[in-house]
Design an enzyme around this catalytic site. Sequence first.
Site, PDB file in Angstrom:
ATOM      1  N   GLU A 158       0.813  -1.221   0.000  1.00  9.84           N
ATOM      2  CA  GLU A 158       0.000   0.000   0.000  1.00  9.84           C
ATOM      3  C   GLU A 158       0.847   1.272   0.000  1.00  9.84           C
ATOM      4  O   GLU A 158       0.799   2.069   0.943  1.00  9.84           O
ATOM      5  CB  GLU A 158      -0.967   0.001   1.196  1.00  9.84           C
ATOM      6  CG  GLU A 158      -2.013  -1.082   1.106  1.00  9.84           C
ATOM      7  CD  GLU A 158      -3.120  -0.951   2.154  1.00  9.84           C
ATOM      8  OE1 GLU A 158      -2.899  -0.274   3.171  1.00  9.84           O
ATOM      9  OE2 GLU A 158      -4.187  -1.551   1.944  1.00  9.84           O
ATOM     10  N   GLU A 314      -6.594  -8.127  -0.439  1.00 10.37           N
ATOM     11  CA  GLU A 314      -6.975  -8.156   0.979  1.00 10.37           C
ATOM     12  C   GLU A 314      -8.449  -7.813   1.126  1.00 10.37           C
ATOM     13  O   GLU A 314      -8.987  -6.991   0.389  1.00 10.37           O
ATOM     14  CB  GLU A 314      -6.201  -7.107   1.785  1.00 10.37           C
ATOM     15  CG  GLU A 314      -4.735  -7.361   1.958  1.00 10.37           C
ATOM     16  CD  GLU A 314      -4.077  -6.235   2.764  1.00 10.37           C
ATOM     17  OE1 GLU A 314      -4.754  -5.599   3.604  1.00 10.37           O
ATOM     18  OE2 GLU A 314      -2.890  -5.986   2.527  1.00 10.37           O
TER      19      GLU A 314
HETATM   20  C1  GLA Z   1      -4.145  -2.727   4.990  1.00 10.65           C
HETATM   21  C2  GLA Z   1      -2.739  -3.314   5.048  1.00 10.65           C
HETATM   22  C3  GLA Z   1      -2.634  -4.533   5.886  1.00 10.65           C
HETATM   23  C4  GLA Z   1      -3.452  -4.410   7.144  1.00 10.65           C
HETATM   24  C5  GLA Z   1      -4.886  -4.132   6.773  1.00 10.65           C
HETATM   25  C6  GLA Z   1      -5.797  -4.068   7.975  1.00 10.65           C
HETATM   26  O1  GLA Z   1      -4.862  -3.093   3.926  1.00 10.65           O
HETATM   27  O2  GLA Z   1      -2.214  -3.562   3.776  1.00 10.65           O
HETATM   28  O3  GLA Z   1      -1.273  -4.729   6.215  1.00 10.65           O
HETATM   29  O4  GLA Z   1      -2.945  -3.387   7.926  1.00 10.65           O
HETATM   30  O5  GLA Z   1      -4.936  -2.891   6.132  1.00 10.65           O
HETATM   31  O6  GLA Z   1      -7.123  -3.801   7.605  1.00 10.65           O
END
Ligand code: GLA
Length: 687
Positions: A158, A314
């Site tokens: 991210e 995710e």
């Molecule tokens: C983001 C991050 C993860 C985690 C999630 C939690 O998407 O990439 O590492 O912190 O949030 O929701």
Amino acid sequence: MNVQTEKILPKFTHLLYGGDYNPDQWFDNPEILTRDIELMKKANVNCVSLGIFAWAKLEPKRDEFHLEWLEEIINRLHLEGIYTILATPSGARPRWLANEYIEVLRVDERGKRAHFGGRHNHCISSKKYRERVYKIDAMLAKRFGSHPAVIMWHISNEYEGECHCNICQDAFRGFLKQKYGSIEKLNSAWWTSFWSHDYTDFAEIESPTSIGENSINGLLLDWKRFVTSQTTDFMNNEIVAVKKYAQDIPVTTNMMGLSDVLCYPKLAKKLDIISWDSYPEWHEPGKNIYQGVLESFTHDYMRCLKKQPFILMESTPSTVNWRPVCKIKKPGMHRLSMLNAIGHGSQSAMCFQIRQSLGGAEKFHSAVISHCDSENTRVFKEVSELGKELSLLSEMIYKTYNKADVAIIYDKENKWALDNSCGPRNAGLDYNRECVSYYAYFWKQGINVDVIDSSSEIDGYKLVITPMLYMYHNNIQEKIRKYVDKGGYIISTAFSGYVDENDLCFWGENNKERLSDVYGIWVEEIDALYDGEYNQTCLNGKEYKLDTLCEIVHCTSAKSICDYGKDFYKGKPVVTVNDYGLGKAYHMASNPEQSLINELLAMILKEICIDVVLANTNIPDGIGIVSREDDEKKIIFIGNFSEDEQEIKLDKMKMDDSKKMLYNIDGSTADETISFGPYEMKMLIEK
Ligand code: GLA
Ligand code: ZN
């Protein structure tokens, strides 16, 4: 468009099912791996993302590398049929690195350097940081680049944020010098004579800051562009490192959907496959349906970054831990949201995370394996059942893709410019909502939509909508002019076409830069309404409310479809249409309630031949429909995003048409009435 989906991720042509896995947090309990593998297999997991924040375990001291533990885990998982998406660890760094090179830590917009801590806290320009990242990435690639279990690179995590250190300031000046050539050109592009802010030398330029320069729109915009460009360059340094030893493994980075931090279409050019992390706020009272629409819109934006299926990297199996109120997903919601992602083009349904951590900021974030360490939890059971279902559906779905005749332009630089603009309404201008309100109609009707930005080509669509496209750039005017001339339909909406790529206003009564020829109108004034204040209009005998903005528009060659019903501009057009070449150009001069948007789109669609998957079917509110297809079949995903039971009656005509029969997923012929429980997703096959 014919997408060869099997070529996107050549080593693994099945729907991916699994999630982030952090065995590096469990060094004190190495036996946990055996238990995790046992549970992952029960949950039908076929891949995990490894090593995302594991730098301190991979290189605990400068140049002391420990990759053996990772190799052992990759091998053990592989033996059990679980593949690896391998991350580069640049999302968080070990303490020694920050101790040795202070410059790797970020400086905020007020000039204060961050202490070591958190994650994503790095300078995007520091050579030292890039060198260290390159080194560890290359080590990983050398060791694992030809490992049969490694199917994809997860570059960093991210990417986000900006750094205002001196290295970044210099890089920004270099970026501007290259872009403008001379300070005079920059001054005029940025309109710096306003408030006497002219620059005499590039050396005087500083990044925008709340304690200094923040009133030059061109500076604000170029700074954002620079941050995207610098982040892309940072990412590319990582891609070069891994590709040096592992050319055949596709690279991705996990994006954040509609986040405003970066202009993703620019990053997309360097990636082989798009992936993103999706965390909608399900179950907020009264908002589920909107979330369903917004979420689907975001999937489509992600899919269109490369016009090919993407990876949902995710999602949470139940709750996140970072909202003011962290609601758990109600039964069915996880399946619904994952299948909806797949319907919109995802080749995966991945979770954050496989095993819940015992400590740290995310210990209350849900996981497939919770602190109960049990398979007898609701979440584990739901995840396992979905895994099983997907393993059965994988072959049928994998080669299909989304085809769309309609495009909505969602443009990140436009969003930045809108957010920076002072006036006409500084509160309550919601670009995302504006785009989604047009999208919502198609979502419900089962008409696929491509969500593209203004750098994309628009030829080939039958209808293009440019909601609140305040900034015309990327030569969009010429593209629109040609597209409509050749027979395309276009809709623009209030506060569109006001400024150029430098955020400088177009001027002149019939300015072609504003597409006045295509729309056959010119805009004289724009009024802003208070919250709760409305104007109104009437179309086909029905009254509709208008809010937020009301443009006062003059028709040159356009015809008015409906007019304002109130205020001194009563009788002036609200919706106009202009014949241009072989196509038509519509303009909506205000922000209407949803039912007027629906009415207008229904009217327009009667003129264009667009495939509606469940034609003539009366779809209740809360149902969202999308389809994927290949040469043999179309898979129709029908989701109920409401908490009510719902029913749809299929179009009899379509069912009787021998060329297009509708089947259930088990191959039986579909019933005429399909009922849905709360948050239920059903799929039909059209052959
Ligand atoms: C983001 C991050 C993860 C985690 C999630 C939690 O998407 O990439 O590492 O912190 O949030 O929701
Ligand atoms: Zn910096």
